[in-house]
Design an enzyme around this catalytic site. Structure first.
Site, PDB file in Angstrom:
ATOM      1  N   GLN A   1      21.649  30.284  33.824  1.00 47.78           N
ATOM      2  CA  GLN A   1      21.830  31.334  32.822  1.00 47.78           C
ATOM      3  C   GLN A   1      20.604  31.565  31.947  1.00 47.78           C
ATOM      4  OE1 GLN A   1      26.630  30.489  32.568  1.00 47.78           O
ATOM      5  NE2 GLN A   1      25.618  31.364  30.798  1.00 47.78           N
TER       6      GLN A   1
ATOM      7  N   THR B   1      22.755  44.483  13.866  1.00 52.12           N
ATOM      8  CA  THR B   1      21.384  43.985  13.706  1.00 52.12           C
ATOM      9  C   THR B   1      21.070  42.857  14.696  1.00 52.12           C
ATOM     10  OG1 THR B   1      22.282  42.561  11.993  1.00 52.12           O
ATOM     11  CG2 THR B   1      21.136  44.555  11.256  1.00 52.12           C
TER      12      THR B   1
ATOM     13  N   CYS C   1      29.720  36.671  30.036  1.00 55.08           N
ATOM     14  CA  CYS C   1      28.612  37.098  30.901  1.00 55.08           C
ATOM     15  C   CYS C   1      28.490  36.238  32.171  1.00 55.08           C
ATOM     16  CB  CYS C   1      27.307  37.067  30.126  1.00 55.08           C
ATOM     17  SG  CYS C   1      27.068  35.563  29.176  1.00 55.08           S
TER      18      CYS C   1
ATOM     19  N   HIS D   1      21.704  36.305  34.825  1.00 54.47           N
ATOM     20  CA  HIS D   1      22.426  35.086  35.188  1.00 54.47           C
ATOM     21  C   HIS D   1      22.595  35.061  36.711  1.00 54.47           C
ATOM     22  CE1 HIS D   1      23.072  34.385  31.049  1.00 54.47           C
ATOM     23  NE2 HIS D   1      24.376  34.550  30.955  1.00 54.47           N
TER      24      HIS D   1
ATOM     25  N   ARG E   1      39.790  36.754  23.664  1.00 54.43           N
ATOM     26  CA  ARG E   1      39.931  36.814  25.135  1.00 54.43           C
ATOM     27  C   ARG E   1      41.226  36.189  25.634  1.00 54.43           C
ATOM     28  NH1 ARG E   1      33.891  35.159  26.713  1.00 54.43           N
ATOM     29  NH2 ARG E   1      32.847  36.995  25.873  1.00 54.43           N
TER      30      ARG E   1
END
Ligand SMILES: NC(=O)c1ccc[n+]([C@@H]2O[C@H](COP(=O)([O-])OP(=O)(O)OC[C@H]3O[C@@H](n4cnc5c(N)ncnc54)[C@H](OP(=O)(O)O)[C@@H]3O)[C@@H](O)[C@H]2O)c1
Length: 361
Positions: free
Chosen positions: A184, A13, A158, A251, A118
């Site tokens: 960004q 969502t 990103c 970005h 990560r």
């Protein structure tokens, strides 16, 4: 019956979840059959749960409107319906780590957009054009988790997508010192101008945690698998400043680079334009034909004109110039919610399917 793999979207969502759903409409290999979100949305039709929060430019795909949203925390309930999941839930780091491993332990591969895993040493963090071989660490992770087919794989932040691919294309010239400033977009914070009116005409010189990610994540992508874990590279130093600017998507990075081997401008341009990888070789469905392009015009790349290059999966580079302190400088641009988020994760999943790590249960 559809031959496509059945996909669940955890956090479906939210903004990144919506991007997954949009990108997977008409995907040749994957079909969204299940959507999960917080207990607030669980039990509602997807269209009702999202309500006025649909943030994509394209309409909500008809095929998902009537899907009854499940609770992300009811792991077995979600896992039994799908072949693998994309994760875009927003919870605390520890909760995300735990829930993604819980899905992996139900033998459901997790391809995550989140930062939680990560730096888990046996979790691959992959840009498919740069380090597809890092998926091999999955075999070690499966041993740790005690799974046969369940694992977690992630894509990087990103912010790095506008310069890390470019530096990779220039590897033969041995870049060793990099200064980067990123500009960004507000969608990187899951926001539009409607949700964040104070960003109109404004700049905010702080994005929590972003500078550390921008400096360290490229090193992990350039790392090697040793003894079952990814060991980051240590031959490049990156320093960064990350600035929030009044842009919806895209970005931009302004970058200065020192090289051990001096390239010419033409060599740098040729290396960019000729760079390609496994996704292009395998013609993966979401792979850009040309991953990085060089633009000669002095006023490009521009967010308004260039952010959607290669359907948001490519990187546009311009303004390569010699520098008086560093050797060369350039400007890069990429789409933060496509290549930088959901699109990058979809390409990882396509690579994982092509490599045999994701299949029908
Ligand atoms: N936006 C970007 O460009 C971007 C880029 C890279 C990474 N990320 C990361 O991706 C994740 C999602 O970002 P977003 O911008 O899509 O966030 P978002 O729009 O706030 O969506 C968050 C999603 O997580 C669900 N959720 C929130 N709290 C939950 C809970 N306690 N239990 C279960 N589900 C919960 C929400 O469900 P409800 O709708 O039911 O509340 C929603 O589906 C974040 O971790 C973010 O840091 C975002």
């Amino acid at each position: 019956m559809s031959e496509k793999l059945k996909v669940g979207i955890l956090g479906g969502t939210g903004m990144v979840g919506q991007r997954f759903i949009s990108l997977l409409e008409n995907h040749p290999w994957f079909e969204v059959t299940t959507i999960a979100a917080s207990p607030r949305s669980a039990g509602q039709r997807y269209e009702d749960a999202v309500g006025g929060r649909w943030k994509m430019d394209t309409p909500m795909p008809a095929a998902v409107k009537d899907i009854i949203v499940k609770n992300v925390n009811e792991v077995e309930e979600v896992a039994k319906e799908v072949d693998f999941v994309f994760s875009a839930v927003d919870m605390s780091k520890d909760e995300i780590k735990a829930i993604e491993e819980a899905y992996a332990k139900t033998e459901t591969p997790v391809v995550s957009n989140n930062s939680a895993h990560r730096w888990t040493p046996d979790v691959p963090m992959v840009v498919p054009e740069i380090n597809p071989q890092h998926m091999e660490v999955i075999e070690f992770q499966k041993k740790r988790l005690g799974t046969k087919r369940g694992f977690v794989a992630v894509k990087p932040n990103c912010s790095i997508q506008s310069y890390a691919p470019v530096l990779t294309a220039w590897k033969e010239f041995e870049p060793y010192e990099v200064v980067v400033t990123t500009y960004q977009a507000i969608s990187g914070a899951g926001k539009t101008f409607k949700d964040w009116p104070e960003m109109e005409g404004n700049i905010i010189p702080f994005i929590s945690g972003e500078e550390e990610k921008s400096e360290k994540e490229p090193l992990r992508i350039w790392g090697k698998i040793e003894n079952g874990v990814i060991v980051p590279a240590d031959d490049v130093k990156i320093t960064s400043q990350c600035i929030r600017v009044p842009v919806l998507n895209g970005h931009t990075a302004a970058v200065f680079v020192k090289f051990k081997k001096q390239p010419t401008k033409q060599q740098l341009i040729d290396a960019i334009n000729n760079f390609s990888g496994v996704p292009q070789e395998l013609k993966l469905p979401s792979a850009p034909k040309q991953f990085i392009r060089y633009m000669e015009e002095d006023n490009r790349p521009q967010v308004a004109l260039d952010v959607d290059y290669e359907n948001g999966m490519g990187v546009s580079v311009g303004r390569i110039r010699e520098d008086s302190i560093y050797d060369w400088k350039f400007v890069g641009l990429s789409h933060n919610t496509v290549r930088g988020a959901a699109g990058g994760a979809v390409l990882c999943a396509e690579l994982l399917k092509a490599q045999g790590y994701i299949s029908a249960k």
